[in-house]
Motif scaffolding. Structure first.
Motif, mmCIF file in Angstrom:
data_model
loop_
_atom_site.group_PDB
_atom_site.id
_atom_site.type_symbol
_atom_site.label_atom_id
_atom_site.label_comp_id
_atom_site.label_asym_id
_atom_site.label_seq_id
_atom_site.Cartn_x
_atom_site.Cartn_y
_atom_site.Cartn_z
ATOM 1 N N ASN A 93 28.929 30.620 44.051
ATOM 2 C CA ASN A 93 30.159 29.968 44.506
ATOM 3 C C ASN A 93 31.318 30.193 43.547
ATOM 4 O O ASN A 93 32.482 30.227 43.962
ATOM 5 C CB ASN A 93 29.922 28.462 44.672
ATOM 6 N N SER A 94 31.021 30.361 42.248
ATOM 7 C CA SER A 94 32.084 30.528 41.252
ATOM 8 C C SER A 94 32.570 31.966 41.144
ATOM 9 O O SER A 94 33.505 32.248 40.398
ATOM 10 C CB SER A 94 31.599 30.057 39.878
ATOM 11 N N SER A 95 31.959 32.879 41.894
ATOM 12 C CA SER A 95 32.348 34.280 41.855
ATOM 13 C C SER A 95 33.591 34.528 42.700
ATOM 14 O O SER A 95 33.712 34.029 43.825
ATOM 15 C CB SER A 95 31.196 35.147 42.371
ATOM 16 N N VAL A 96 34.525 35.313 42.165
ATOM 17 C CA VAL A 96 35.711 35.692 42.935
ATOM 18 C C VAL A 96 35.291 36.496 44.160
ATOM 19 O O VAL A 96 35.836 36.333 45.264
ATOM 20 C CB VAL A 96 36.684 36.512 42.066
ATOM 21 N N MET A 97 34.300 37.348 43.999
ATOM 22 C CA MET A 97 33.886 38.241 45.079
ATOM 23 C C MET A 97 33.367 37.489 46.304
ATOM 24 O O MET A 97 33.496 37.963 47.437
ATOM 25 C CB MET A 97 32.823 39.221 44.585
ATOM 26 N N ALA A 98 32.790 36.316 46.075
ATOM 27 C CA ALA A 98 32.240 35.550 47.193
ATOM 28 C C ALA A 98 33.324 35.065 48.146
ATOM 29 O O ALA A 98 33.035 34.707 49.290
ATOM 30 C CB ALA A 98 31.442 34.360 46.663
ATOM 31 N N HIS A 99 34.583 35.052 47.685
ATOM 32 C CA HIS A 99 35.682 34.521 48.488
ATOM 33 C C HIS A 99 36.773 35.576 48.720
ATOM 34 O O HIS A 99 37.894 35.235 49.107
ATOM 35 C CB HIS A 99 36.290 33.304 47.793
ATOM 36 N N ALA A 100 36.441 36.846 48.502
ATOM 37 C CA ALA A 100 37.441 37.912 48.557
ATOM 38 C C ALA A 100 38.150 37.982 49.902
ATOM 39 O O ALA A 100 39.345 38.313 49.969
ATOM 40 C CB ALA A 100 36.789 39.260 48.242
ATOM 41 N N LYS A 101 37.456 37.667 50.971
ATOM 42 C CA LYS A 101 38.041 37.780 52.318
ATOM 43 C C LYS A 101 39.197 36.816 52.523
ATOM 44 O O LYS A 101 40.000 36.968 53.455
ATOM 45 C CB LYS A 101 36.970 37.511 53.378
ATOM 46 N N ASN A 102 39.330 35.800 51.652
ATOM 47 C CA ASN A 102 40.377 34.783 51.824
ATOM 48 C C ASN A 102 41.731 35.199 51.260
ATOM 49 O O ASN A 102 42.732 34.510 51.498
ATOM 50 C CB ASN A 102 39.955 33.473 51.147
ATOM 51 N N LEU A 103 41.785 36.284 50.490
ATOM 52 C CA LEU A 103 43.031 36.658 49.811
ATOM 53 C C LEU A 103 44.164 36.898 50.812
ATOM 54 O O LEU A 103 44.006 37.624 51.783
ATOM 55 C CB LEU A 103 42.812 37.925 48.980
ATOM 56 N N LYS A 104 45.303 36.283 50.532
ATOM 57 C CA LYS A 104 46.497 36.480 51.359
ATOM 58 C C LYS A 104 47.663 37.059 50.562
ATOM 59 O O LYS A 104 48.426 37.869 51.070
ATOM 60 C CB LYS A 104 46.923 35.149 51.993
ATOM 61 N N GLY A 105 47.839 36.603 49.340
ATOM 62 C CA GLY A 105 48.991 37.026 48.552
ATOM 63 C C GLY A 105 48.786 38.378 47.901
ATOM 64 O O GLY A 105 47.739 39.019 48.027
ATOM 65 N N ASP A 106 49.813 38.825 47.176
ATOM 66 C CA ASP A 106 49.751 40.077 46.421
ATOM 67 C C ASP A 106 49.059 39.834 45.084
ATOM 68 O O ASP A 106 49.235 38.783 44.461
ATOM 69 C CB ASP A 106 51.160 40.605 46.181
ATOM 70 N N LEU A 107 48.286 40.838 44.641
ATOM 71 C CA LEU A 107 47.502 40.670 43.421
ATOM 72 C C LEU A 107 47.617 41.920 42.562
ATOM 73 O O LEU A 107 47.402 43.039 43.037
ATOM 74 C CB LEU A 107 46.035 40.414 43.773
ATOM 75 N N LEU A 108 47.975 41.723 41.277
ATOM 76 C CA LEU A 108 47.981 42.793 40.285
ATOM 77 C C LEU A 108 46.851 42.523 39.304
ATOM 78 O O LEU A 108 46.752 41.440 38.731
ATOM 79 C CB LEU A 108 49.317 42.830 39.539
ATOM 80 N N VAL A 109 45.985 43.532 39.092
ATOM 81 C CA VAL A 109 44.849 43.404 38.179
ATOM 82 C C VAL A 109 44.981 44.460 37.090
ATOM 83 O O VAL A 109 45.209 45.637 37.387
ATOM 84 C CB VAL A 109 43.510 43.587 38.922
ATOM 85 N N VAL A 110 44.850 44.047 35.816
ATOM 86 C CA VAL A 110 44.881 44.989 34.702
ATOM 87 C C VAL A 110 43.645 44.779 33.840
ATOM 88 O O VAL A 110 43.169 43.644 33.670
ATOM 89 C CB VAL A 110 46.164 44.842 33.847
ATOM 90 N N HIS A 111 43.104 45.868 33.306
ATOM 91 C CA HIS A 111 41.890 45.787 32.483
ATOM 92 C C HIS A 111 41.807 47.044 31.632
ATOM 93 O O HIS A 111 42.414 48.070 31.950
ATOM 94 C CB HIS A 111 40.650 45.689 33.373
ATOM 95 N N SER A 112 41.053 46.964 30.543
ATOM 96 C CA SER A 112 40.750 48.139 29.738
ATOM 97 C C SER A 112 39.301 48.540 29.954
ATOM 98 O O SER A 112 38.417 47.680 30.011
ATOM 99 C CB SER A 112 40.974 47.854 28.258
ATOM 100 N N SER A 113 39.049 49.833 30.034
ATOM 101 C CA SER A 113 37.669 50.288 30.212
ATOM 102 C C SER A 113 36.856 50.159 28.929
ATOM 103 O O SER A 113 35.633 50.268 28.953
ATOM 104 C CB SER A 113 37.650 51.744 30.691
ATOM 105 N N MET A 114 37.535 49.896 27.780
ATOM 106 C CA MET A 114 36.828 49.733 26.505
ATOM 107 C C MET A 114 36.753 48.269 26.072
ATOM 108 O O MET A 114 36.452 47.976 24.915
ATOM 109 C CB MET A 114 37.513 50.561 25.414
ATOM 110 N N ASP A 115 37.002 47.354 26.981
ATOM 111 C CA ASP A 115 36.888 45.928 26.692
ATOM 112 C C ASP A 115 35.411 45.597 26.484
ATOM 113 O O ASP A 115 34.627 45.583 27.433
ATOM 114 C CB ASP A 115 37.465 45.131 27.869
ATOM 115 N N GLU A 116 35.022 45.330 25.210
ATOM 116 C CA GLU A 116 33.608 45.047 24.930
ATOM 117 C C GLU A 116 33.258 43.591 25.172
ATOM 118 O O GLU A 116 32.087 43.202 25.147
ATOM 119 C CB GLU A 116 33.262 45.457 23.490
ATOM 120 N N ASN A 117 34.256 42.767 25.427
ATOM 121 C CA ASN A 117 34.042 41.336 25.650
ATOM 122 C C ASN A 117 33.829 41.066 27.138
ATOM 123 O O ASN A 117 32.737 40.699 27.566
ATOM 124 C CB ASN A 117 35.253 40.572 25.096
#
Length: 767
Positions: free
Chosen positions: A671-695
């Protein structure tokens, strides 16, 4: 651990200075309430809002009667270590780096940090630091004798090093083993011999270092006769692989990283007898056990070992006689409906167990009565008395004076949004408050509690740095910093302070929040709003302190409202408030963010409910994404940086503390996973990440993108391959990152579009 990152440490002082000169002194620009020229100008003006922060790298010596500090000498172009005596104002130069070269070379000496011997006759310098994980790395160590003014190489490529309390020896970890260097004879002795790949003596792996906030996995005994250490075994821990994609054939980094439900490192506690060199084992973890802390008691040769179960809701304290290896159980504590904390990285409180010198008793910081308070125990494990009590929380222990039997601490007694300094007797009597000014007080104090440096601010007062004595209820000895330069700066540049408000949710819950109004605030206009969130357990996004985030001020100048709220799960409000998110991370926090946004846009008609965004990094990135899918009609846009998106993808120690074991709470994890509720997204979303993020691994973002794509939801994605958990990896990438954030907000929320709203008495609110 997940942290809220806003770091310009990658920028050199010289580059910052050039940018400052370039933008502050723009020919022909008016000096009356100027605005930042662009995002870069804002980012490099951050130091102008922070101002002078006073003495740097303060270390109290002589029991707290004096302190050493570092300063940069502009005329000498050197870093100096000086010692200050509050009693008479004497300020003595101890070391100037430009007076020395690296031994055997002509290269000027430089260092990253330093430490004192307990007798204050030696300094040990850390230099040539190469990071490994977020807090640790390999360095060369040098020692300096004050008596004969000699700088010498101690060891190369060591992980950690520390002087013995008697000042005669230095212990260090190198290549998996522990070593000893005798300063008198100049001889090195190897102390341990059984390390292997991913099995270390005196060093942690990633998860213990990150989630228990310890880099040095060993401790000198107070009498310098023993070293107690962790042996960490990561040989069976599953590994995570990452790359920056550089080169024709990319190189891959892999580290042991236990994810939820997987095997943790095995640890055991060893003790080395310095005189004989004998090495013995005291205790080790059984399956699903953790050893987060070891501490020497005031009895010679007695070591306290703290054990916890995997869920971290049961803590056990055992005392060991290191000469015989015999242990005796002293106390334990269990939480039936939550977790137990043993340290607090936010306040730099290394341990919730405190062992006063010369006393056969200890202090334990516990939430057993619903608030975090101090309890006093005998060495037999008997409760002597509760030291502090009330509907407020002890947030840090600063000093314990055993001669006077007084404890100096920071608490929320005045206000959950503030920290104030108090002292109290061991028996709970004679409580004394020292700090008077409203706001957040950060205290540096020696072990005797005699003097302290108070660094404080509030929403309308820039950082103040003052030296105080605790004698006779407190006396200010000196003001180091009043930051009049900051006041002049915000007279020159348009500035909007934080305004502390109360938010009432639809079910009547009251939450502390702040807003930053647009600098051209007009109650008859309509403005977009950005909620800047973090929200993780024990944190606070709203405090009574001066706002120094220049990017927020730039957005305010561009017509944005900035907001934040102390959501459920935050610290400082008692255990029920913080523990409410147990085994259900994300849901209540997202509800509080959505409720806050709806309250603000209804209470203040000048906040446009159709132009609201939410932005967060790390845990805040998780909350920004989850809020967008759990409450899809509230925010028009979300900015998500380095997010956890499914707790099954994060490490064991952090996640299982708050979510419990996977087999016991599988529905909660799903239930706490974002993916479980992905179909509900309505707004615009910007996602940023590094491929070397070890955390927080980029795997989190990739699985979320797949879920959105599968649900037919389009999102914007930016990957910074060489970065780390902060996403950016150099000055230019940092600038680009915040340009991207700003342009995204401008494009989606259209702040230039002015919408007139009817004038009414309700529109003139100045909250």
């Amino acid at each position: 651990m997940l942290t809220n990152l806003f770091d310009y440490s990658k920028c050199s002082f010289f580059v910052l200075f050039l940018f400052f000169i370039h933008w502050v002194f723009i020919p022909g620009q008016s000096h009356a309430q100027q605005e930042y020229q662009n995002v870069e100008h804002a980012l490099f003006s951050s130091s102008q809002l922070s101002g002078n922060s006073g003495p740097q790298n303060v270390t109290w010596i002589d029991g707290g009667d004096r302190y050493s500090y570092m300063q940069y000498n502009q005329s000498e172009r050197s870093n100096e270590i000086r010692v200050y005596n509050p009693a008479n104002g004497e300020d003595e130069l101890i070391f100037r780096n430009t007076n020395y070269t690296f031994p055997g070379t002509g290269e000027p000496f430089s260092f990253k940090s330093f430490q004192w011997s307990n007798n204050f006759q030696y300094l040990v310098f850390q230099s040539d630091f190469t990071p490994i994980y977020r807090h640790s790395g390999i360095a060369n160590y040098y020692y300096y004798s004050l008596e004969d003014d000699r700088l010498s190489l101690l060891v190369e490529d060591a992980f950690t090093a520390k002087l013995s309390p008697d000042g005669e020896k230095v212990a260090y970890h190198r290549n998996g083993e522990m070593f000893l260097f005798d300063l008198n004879s100049g001889e090195e002795t190897q102390l341990t011999f059984d390390s292997q790949k991913n099995l270390y003596n005196g060093r942690f792996g990633w998860v213990y270092e990150e989630e228990f906030s310890l880099v040095q996995a060993w401790k000198w005994s107070p009498d310098s006769q023993h070293i107690a250490y962790w042996q960490s075994d990561e040989r069976d821990v599953k590994r995570f692989v990452s790359t920056s994609y550089e080169g024709q054939y990319p190189e891959y980094t892999d580290i042991p990283y236990p994810k939820v439900g997987e095997k943790n490192p095995g640890v055991r506690i060893g003790v080395i007898d310095i005189e004989s060199g004998e090495n013995s084992w005291l205790t080790e973890t059984e399956e699903d056990e953790l050893i987060p802390r070891i501490l020497w008691t005031s009895n010679a040769g007695e070591l306290a070992v703290v054990k916890m179960n995997r869920q971290q809701n049961h803590v056990d304290l055992t005392f060991f006689d290191v000469s015989t290896g015999e242990g005796r159980h002293v106390m334990e504590e269990t939480s039936e409906d939550g977790w137990i904390e043993v340290y607090d990285h936010r306040s730099d409180l290394e341990s919730y167990f405190i062992f006063p010198d010369g006393k056969e008793e200890f202090l334990w910081l516990s939430t057993r009565d619903g608030y975090k308070h101090l309890y006093r125990y005998s060495y037999d494990g008997d409760l002597i008395n509760q030291v502090t009590q009330g509907d407020w929380e002890v947030m840090n222990i600063l000093a314990v004076n055993t001669d006077r039997e007084r404890i100096y601490y920071l608490s929320t007694e005045e206000n959950p949004l503030e920290r104030h300094l108090y002292s109290i007797g061991f028996d709970g009597s004679g409580k004394q408050k020292y700090t008077d000014s409203e706001g957040m007080h950060s205290i540096s104090m020696g072990s005797n509690g005699k003097y302290y440096i108070d660094t404080w601010s509030n929403t309308t007062t820039p950082t103040q740095v003052e030296l105080w004595s605790t004698a006779d209820g407190g006396e200010k000895l000196e003001t180091f910093v009043d930051n009049e330069s900051v006041k002049r700066y915000i007279d020159q540049y348009a500035y909007s302070p934080r305004e502390l408000i109360k938010v009432t949710t639809s079910d009547g819950r009251e939450l502390d929040a702040f807003i930053i109004k647009p600098t051209d605030y007009n109650p008859n206009r309509s403005y977009p709003m950005v909620m800047m969130v973090y929200g993780g357990p024990g944190s606070q996004g709203v405090q009574n302190e001066f706002d120094t985030t220049a990017w927020y001020q730039y957005l305010a100048q561009q017509g944005y409202v900035i907001a934040n709220v102390n959501n459920r799960g935050n610290g400082g409000y008692g255990w029920e408030f913080e523990n409410s998110v147990y085994k259900n991370l994300g849901e209540l926090e997202a509800e509080d963010f959505a409720e806050t946004a709806k309250y603000l846009s209804s209470e203040y008609e000048w906040i446009d409910a159709d132009r609201m965004a939410i932005r967060g990094h790390s845990y805040g990135g998780y909350m920004a994404a989850l809020t967008m899918v759990l409450h899809p009609d509230v925010f028009k846009a979300g900015i998500v940086a380095a997010p956890v998106t499914d707790w099954r993808l994060y490490d064991t120690i952090y996640t299982e503390r708050y979510m419990g074991l996977l087999e016991e709470n599988e529905d909660g994890y799903i239930n706490s996973s974002v993916m479980a509720h992905a179909k509900n997204l309505k707004g615009d979303l910007l996602v940023v990440h590094s491929s070397m993020d070890e955390n927080v691994h980029v795997q989190n973002t990739m699985q979320m993108i797949t879920a959105f794509t599968t649900a037919g939801k389009d999102v914007d994605l930016r990957i910074y391959p060489p970065g780390d958990h902060s996403v950016s990896y150099n000055l230019q990438s940092e600038i680009l990152l915040y340009k991207t954030y700003t342009n995204y907000l401008d494009r989606i929320l259209q702040p230039g579009q002015e919408v007139r709203i009817p004038s009414s008495p309700g529109n003139t609110s100045s909250h």
